[in-house]
Design an enzyme around this catalytic site. Structure first.
Site, mmCIF file in Angstrom:
data_model
loop_
_atom_site.group_PDB
_atom_site.id
_atom_site.type_symbol
_atom_site.label_atom_id
_atom_site.label_comp_id
_atom_site.label_asym_id
_atom_site.label_seq_id
_atom_site.Cartn_x
_atom_site.Cartn_y
_atom_site.Cartn_z
ATOM 1 N N HIS A 70 -7.771 -5.552 0.063
ATOM 2 C CA HIS A 70 -6.540 -4.818 0.342
ATOM 3 C C HIS A 70 -5.644 -5.521 1.351
ATOM 4 O O HIS A 70 -4.413 -5.485 1.221
ATOM 5 C CB HIS A 70 -6.906 -3.422 0.865
ATOM 6 C CG HIS A 70 -5.761 -2.468 0.886
ATOM 7 N ND1 HIS A 70 -5.172 -1.985 -0.270
ATOM 8 C CD2 HIS A 70 -5.076 -1.893 1.920
ATOM 9 C CE1 HIS A 70 -4.196 -1.141 0.054
ATOM 10 N NE2 HIS A 70 -4.111 -1.085 1.373
ATOM 11 N N SER A 72 0.814 -1.212 0.000
ATOM 12 C CA SER A 72 0.000 0.000 0.000
ATOM 13 C C SER A 72 0.852 1.268 0.000
ATOM 14 O O SER A 72 1.680 1.459 -0.885
ATOM 15 C CB SER A 72 -0.959 -0.047 1.201
ATOM 16 O OG SER A 72 -1.932 0.947 1.133
ATOM 17 N N ASP A 113 -10.155 -5.105 -4.001
ATOM 18 C CA ASP A 113 -9.546 -4.055 -3.180
ATOM 19 C C ASP A 113 -10.424 -2.801 -3.214
ATOM 20 O O ASP A 113 -10.664 -2.231 -4.272
ATOM 21 C CB ASP A 113 -8.153 -3.716 -3.726
ATOM 22 C CG ASP A 113 -7.316 -2.919 -2.739
ATOM 23 O OD1 ASP A 113 -7.890 -2.124 -1.975
ATOM 24 O OD2 ASP A 113 -6.073 -3.079 -2.749
#
Length: 418
Positions: free
Chosen positions: A397, A224, A369
Site C-alpha cells: 500500500h 488511498s 497491498d
C-alpha cells in the site's frame, strides 16, 4: 497436482484457524467498547460538563443518499454485547446517545499543544487547508496545475518527500504543484463541530486551492482514501480536470448492493490476521477503543516523538512517524466512515460523469497491498475499460509510492504529458 492440493489444504486450515481465533477476540473487544463508552461518558461529563455524543445506538432513520449526510456505517456496526444489553433493558446511558458536544477548542482527550491548535489562531472560523505550493521555475504564465491529495493518517509530506523531490527539469519549469493536508489531518483545521463528510473535504479543497488560485484546469493525483475525494472533486469539475491518477483506490461498486457495508467489511474485516487488517478493524468498528488509542498516541505525540528521536538518534523523524498522530479521534473516525465507507455509494456515479466527460484516468496499485484489496483496482477497470491500469508486483500500500518515488514520478509526468 498434489502440490496444488497441499497448498489449498494449508490455505483452508489457516483460514479456519484465523476465523476461530477472531471470534473470541472480537467478542472481547465488543465488551471492552461498551465499558469504555460508559467510562468516556462519565469522564466527559466530569471534565466538560456534558455527556459524550457517540454512535453506539442504531435506532435511527438511515440518512438519505446525500454527500452532506452521515454514513450508514456509523450506526450499522453490530455489537453483540450492546444488543444484549438493550434486550435486557439495561440503564439507558449504556445504549442511548448523549448530548451534542459544546463548542470548544479541543476535547480533553486530544492534544492541546501549540502545533496541534495552530490552525485556531487564524481569524477565519475554520480557516483554509494547510498547503504546500511548488511554483514553476520560470516567469511565463503557468501552463499546468496539479493537485495532490494524500490518504488516511497521512499528510502533504507524502508528496513533498517523493514527487516534489524527483521532478524532471521540464516539470519544474512548467508545472505548479499543490499538496494539501486534508481537513482534520496534518496542519489543517480539525474543528470539533465538523462531521467530515465527503462534501466538507471537497469544499475545503475548492476554498483553499481552486478558488483562490483561479484554477480553470488541473490534474489530480491521489492515494488511498484521497482517491474517493479526488473522484468527487473531479466529477464536480469534470470540465476542468485534465487527468486523474488514483493510487490504491478503495473502490466498491454500488451495483453489487450495499457499497458502504461492503467497504467496511473488506477494508476493516473483523479478523486477527494480517495485523494491518486487525488494526483497521479495531479502529473502524470500535469508536471508544479507537478513542483510547488516539488518547495514548495522539494526545501524547510529543512524548513518543521524543522517545523515537532518543532511540533513533535523529533530530528529524521520518514524516510517516509523525503524520500518523496528527489528527483527532473525531476527525479520523468521521472521515473513515463518511468518506471511505459512505463515499463508496457515490463512486459509480462519479465515474459515469467522468467517462461522459472523456476524463483520462490512471490507476496504480501494488500486488501485495494488504490495506485496500487489489480487486478494487481490477473492478475499476471493469467499470470503465478506458482506464489505464498498472498492478505492480511485490509492492504494498505504501511502497507503491515510497519504494519507487523516482519511477512513480516519471510515470506521472508521462501521463500528464500524454
Amino acid at each position: 497436482m498434489s502440490t496444488v492440493s497441499a497448498r489449498e489444504w494449508v490455505s483452508r486450515i489457516t483460514e479456519t484457524l484465523i476465523s476461530a481465533a477472531s471470534l473470541p477476540v472480537f467478542l472481547l473487544l465488543d465488551i471492552l467498547d461498551v465499558i469504555m463508552c460508559l467510562i468516556f461518558r462519565l469522564l466527559d461529563r466530569f471534565l466538560e460538563g456534558t455527556n459524550s455524543s457517540c454512535y453506539c445506538h442504531s435506532d435511527i432513520t438511515q440518512p438519505p443518499h446525500s454527500e452532506t449526510e452521515l454514513s450508514e456505517s456509523l450506526h450499522g456496526r453490530k455489537n453483540i454485547v450492546r444488543e444484549m444489553l438493550r434486550l435486557l433493558k439495561f440503564p439507558v446511558f449504556l445504549t442511548k446517545n448523549g448530548t451534542a458536544p459544546a463548542s470548544r477548542a479541543n476535547r480533553w482527550s486530544d492534544c492541546g499543544c501549540e502545533s496541534c491548535l495552530s490552525w485556531m489562531n487564524h481569524t477565519q472560523t475554520h480557516s483554509n487547508l494547510h498547503l504546500l505550493l511548488k511554483q514553476p521555475q520560470r516567469d511565463a504564465n503557468v501552463s499546468e496545475n496539479v493537485i495532490f491529495i494524500h490518504g488516511f493518517l497521512s499528510s502533504s509530506s507524502l508528496w513533498k518527500e517523493t514527487v516534489f523531490l524527483n521532478l524532471s527539469e521540464n516539470s519544474r519549469r512548467n508545472y505548479r504543484l499543490f499538496a494539501v493536508d486534508l481537513l482534520g489531518f496534518g496542519r489543517s483545521p480539525k474543528p470539533e463541530d465538523c462531521l467530515y463528510t465527503l462534501r466538507d473535504h471537497v469544499e475545503m479543497i475548492e476554498r483553499s486551492v481552486i478558488v483562490p488560485f483561479e484554477l480553470d484546469s488541473f490534474h489530480l493525483v491521489a492515494h488511498s482514501m484521497g482517491c474517493v475525494i479526488a473522484l468527487a472533486l473531479a466529477a464536480k469539475h469534470s470540465a476542468s480536470v485534465k487527468s486523474i491518477t488514483l493510487v490504491a483506490p478503495p473502490y466498491f461498486s454500488a451495483s453489487s448492493g450495499d457499497a458502504t457495508g461492503q467497504a467496511l467489511k473488506r477494508i476493516a474485516a473483523r479478523r486477527v490476521w494480517p495485523p494491518l487488517l486487525f488494526f483497521s478493524a479495531f479502529m473502524s468498528w470500535y469508536e471508544h477503543l479507537g478513542r483510547c488509542v488516539c488518547f495514548l498516541l495522539c494526545r501524547n505525540h510529543r512524548l513518543w516523538e521524543w522517545i523515537l528521536m532518543l532511540v533513533t538518534r535523529r533530530r528529524d523523524l521520518h514524516f510517516l512517524m509523525t503524520d500518523v498522530t496528527r489528527h483527532t479521534h473525531h476527525s479520523a473516525w468521521h472521515t473513515m466512515h463518511n468518506v471511505v465507507c459512505g463515499g463508496a455509494r457515490f463512486l459509480d456515479g462519479y465515474l459515469e460523469v467522468l467517462r461522459a466527460a472523456g476524463a483520462r484516468i490512471l490507476v496504480v496499485q501494488g500486488r501485495k497491498d494488504e490495506v485496500v484489496p487489489v480487486e478494487c483496482s481490477l473492478n475499476l477497470k471493469v467499470k470503465d475499460p478506458e482506464i489505464e491500469l498498472q498492478i505492480i508486483p511485490n509492492l504494498d500500500h505504501s511502497s507503491v509510492i515510497l519504494g519507487r518515488a523516482e519511477e512513480f514520478t516519471r510515470d506521472l509526468e508521462r501521463f500528464w504529458a500524454s
